[in-house]
Design a protein around this motif. Structure first.
Motif, PDB file in Angstrom:
ATOM      1  N   THR A   1      50.192  39.718  76.341  1.00 56.98           N
ATOM      2  CA  THR A   1      51.135  40.550  77.096  1.00 56.98           C
ATOM      3  C   THR A   1      50.499  41.243  78.293  1.00 56.98           C
ATOM      4  OG1 THR A   1      50.692  42.481  75.681  1.00 56.98           O
ATOM      5  CG2 THR A   1      52.451  40.978  74.991  1.00 56.98           C
ATOM      6  N   GLY A   2      49.178  41.252  78.361  1.00 58.49           N
ATOM      7  CA  GLY A   2      48.494  41.936  79.447  1.00 58.49           C
ATOM      8  C   GLY A   2      48.621  43.444  79.367  1.00 58.49           C
TER       9      GLY A   2
ATOM     10  N   ASP B   1      53.133  51.110  75.610  1.00 65.07           N
ATOM     11  CA  ASP B   1      52.227  50.087  76.118  1.00 65.07           C
ATOM     12  C   ASP B   1      52.042  50.272  77.618  1.00 65.07           C
ATOM     13  OD1 ASP B   1      51.877  48.849  73.669  1.00 65.07           O
ATOM     14  OD2 ASP B   1      53.673  47.612  73.921  1.00 65.07           O
ATOM     15  N   ILE B   2      50.796  50.230  78.085  1.00 62.71           N
ATOM     16  CA  ILE B   2      50.515  50.328  79.507  1.00 62.71           C
ATOM     17  C   ILE B   2      49.896  49.028  79.991  1.00 62.71           C
ATOM     18  CG2 ILE B   2      50.227  52.826  79.424  1.00 62.71           C
ATOM     19  CD1 ILE B   2      47.229  52.427  79.535  1.00 62.71           C
ATOM     20  N   ASP B   3      50.104  48.732  81.277  1.00 60.16           N
ATOM     21  CA  ASP B   3      49.560  47.508  81.838  1.00 60.16           C
ATOM     22  C   ASP B   3      48.105  47.710  82.244  1.00 60.16           C
ATOM     23  OD1 ASP B   3      49.534  48.142  84.966  1.00 60.16           O
ATOM     24  OD2 ASP B   3      51.357  48.974  84.078  1.00 60.16           O
ATOM     25  N   GLU B   4      47.456  46.617  82.556  1.00 56.95           N
ATOM     26  CA  GLU B   4      46.031  46.653  82.861  1.00 56.95           C
ATOM     27  C   GLU B   4      45.736  47.483  84.101  1.00 56.95           C
ATOM     28  OE1 GLU B   4      42.379  43.457  83.734  1.00 56.95           O
ATOM     29  OE2 GLU B   4      44.395  42.780  83.172  1.00 56.95           O
ATOM     30  N   GLN B   5      46.587  47.366  85.140  1.00 57.03           N
ATOM     31  CA  GLN B   5      46.341  48.099  86.371  1.00 57.03           C
ATOM     32  C   GLN B   5      46.405  49.610  86.145  1.00 57.03           C
ATOM     33  OE1 GLN B   5      48.394  45.513  86.064  1.00 57.03           O
ATOM     34  NE2 GLN B   5      47.261  43.969  87.238  1.00 57.03           N
TER      35      GLN B   5
ATOM     36  N   SER C   1      44.935  58.912  73.420  1.00 53.96           N
ATOM     37  CA  SER C   1      44.008  57.812  73.188  1.00 53.96           C
ATOM     38  C   SER C   1      44.612  56.511  73.692  1.00 53.96           C
ATOM     39  CB  SER C   1      43.694  57.678  71.691  1.00 53.96           C
ATOM     40  OG  SER C   1      44.884  57.372  70.960  1.00 53.96           O
ATOM     41  N   THR C   2      43.760  55.502  73.808  1.00 55.67           N
ATOM     42  CA  THR C   2      44.211  54.140  74.105  1.00 55.67           C
ATOM     43  C   THR C   2      43.538  53.195  73.120  1.00 55.67           C
ATOM     44  OG1 THR C   2      42.428  53.875  75.724  1.00 55.67           O
ATOM     45  CG2 THR C   2      44.580  54.585  76.563  1.00 55.67           C
TER      46      THR C   2
END
Length: 400
Positions: free
Chosen positions: A256-257, A205-209, A247-248
């Motif tokens: 969770t953002g 999981d990666i954050d929005e930033q 991919s994302t």
């Protein structure tokens, strides 16, 4: 008499306070100007700029590209198992053999029916040409031939299903059903499973930033894909495995953002297996110029970070900075400093803003006289390292 003693005590306290202030003020002035010797001697180092690859760390799990549950297509008794747990198998390789006697008999019966229908159709064509039989009779014989042909095909397929084969290449698990057991389509439990090994995915999981900064760059089709480095739990501070972002997900989880991302990497030796914990570092496709300083140059003022910059007039200036991760022992300064400036690296606690100092230039890494070597290749830094406490750029963020 008592009042007089009280006045004397108060006068002594006031006198002591004045004397203490006088010596304190003198000491402060002497500290700023180096006492009797003049300006205070301090060690300074020249701020350096280097090309770095900005990275962000995450935790994830290895996942197979293909994952197959092996189930029977026909019923029968298991007569033979052709593999051992942990074997590498190839697509089409036999795994289980079922009792096929009934299916062989069904093929023979269907073959006989097909031969009979085929002969009847061929005779019918001759009779129809001679106008001996009606068109309806000819159509009936053709339909009978097609049904017999389909029955033969189905019987052959069922016979083929009596040998259960691997649908994909990969590593096979244990046989959960052993020889002598009767299996049938629709069973709740699979006979075994196969996980593909090479290549292999890492899901995290990666954050929005991070998505906006690194992954969003892929909107430019000519741009390189973000770099991905992967490490196992036993790899303390290294990331020996190289991959690329595959991919994302198509949406951000508002709770969770974060959003799901997937990297792919080679696994030719098969040592990586699905389910293992992985530390993942996502890097920008291109390098950026960043300022690097020794941690000894960075002071803490509550939640702020600062340095003392020594100007051309050898006077110090307080400068608030924002810091990132560590690269080859040097701290990344995200803003607040420029390359070529001199910062105090020894005697930081004795320096006051505006104080005149006698600078001695030392190496930024070793804090001794010499030249600071450039990092080996593009360095890496986490742009989101906390300002309150230095952390290594290789430390991954933990997912919940």
């Amino acid at each position: 008499m008592y009042g007089m003693k009280k006045l004397i005590v108060i006068a002594l306290v006031v006198l002591a306070a004045l004397v203490g202030y006088h010596f304190f003020n003198k000491a402060m002035k002497g500290g700023q100007h180096g006492g009797a010797g003049g300006a205070m001697p301090v060690s300074v180092a020249v701020v350096q700029k280097h090309a770095v690859v900005e990275t962000q760390g995450f935790s994830g799990r290895f996942k197979a590209v293909n994952d197959a549950e092996i189930r029977p297509q026909v019923s029968g008794t298991i007569e033979k198992i052709h593999f051992k747990e942990g074997d590498m198998v190839k697509a089409g390789q036999p795994l289980f053999t079922l009792d096929s006697r009934a299916y062989k008999a069904a093929v023979q019966q269907a073959q006989a029916g097909f031969t009979e229908a085929q002969g009847a159709l061929e005779r019918g064509k001759l009779l129809f040409e001679e106008q001996v039989i009606a068109k309806r009779e000819m159509e009936t014989r053709a339909a009978t031939y097609q049904r017999a042909q389909a029955a033969l095909t189905q019987a052959r397929v069922n016979l083929d299903y009596a040998v259960i084969k691997a649908p994909i290449n990969g590593k096979i698990g244990r046989a959960d059903v052993t020889m002598g057991n009767v299996v049938a389509p629709g069973m709740a439990a699979a006979l075994t499973t196969i996980q593909s090994i090479d290549p292999i995915y890492v899901d995290f999981d990666i954050d929005e930033q991070t998505y906006l900064k690194f992954v969003g760059m892929q909107r430019d089709v000519s741009a390189s894909k973000p770099k991905v480095e992967v490490a196992l739990a036993t790899d303390s501070n290294t990331y020996p495995l190289q991959g690329e972002l595959e991919s994302t997900d198509n949406r951000l989880d508002p709770a969770t953002g974060s959003l799901r991302a997937r990297a792919v990497l080679a696994n030719a030796d098969g040592n990586l297996i699905p389910g293992l914990f992985a530390r993942v570092r996502v890097g920008s496709p291109d390098t950026v110029e960043r300022v690097l300083v020794n941690d000894a140059a960075v002071g803490t003022d509550q939640s702020k970070r600062f340095v003392y910059v020594v100007g051309d007039d050898n006077k110090t200036a307080y400068r608030e900075v924002a810091v990132g991760g560590l690269i080859d022992g040097l701290r990344v300064v995200l803003n607040g400093l420029n390359g070529g400036e001199r910062v105090v690296v020894n005697g930081l606690m004795r320096v006051m803003p505006g104080a005149e100092v006698t600078p001695e230039v030392v190496d930024m890494v070793t804090l001794t006289s010499g030249t600071t070597p450039a990092p080996k290749g593009p360095a890496e830094v986490s742009p989101s390292a906390p300002a309150a406490e230095p952390v290594s750029a290789t430390e991954p963020a933990q997912n919940n």
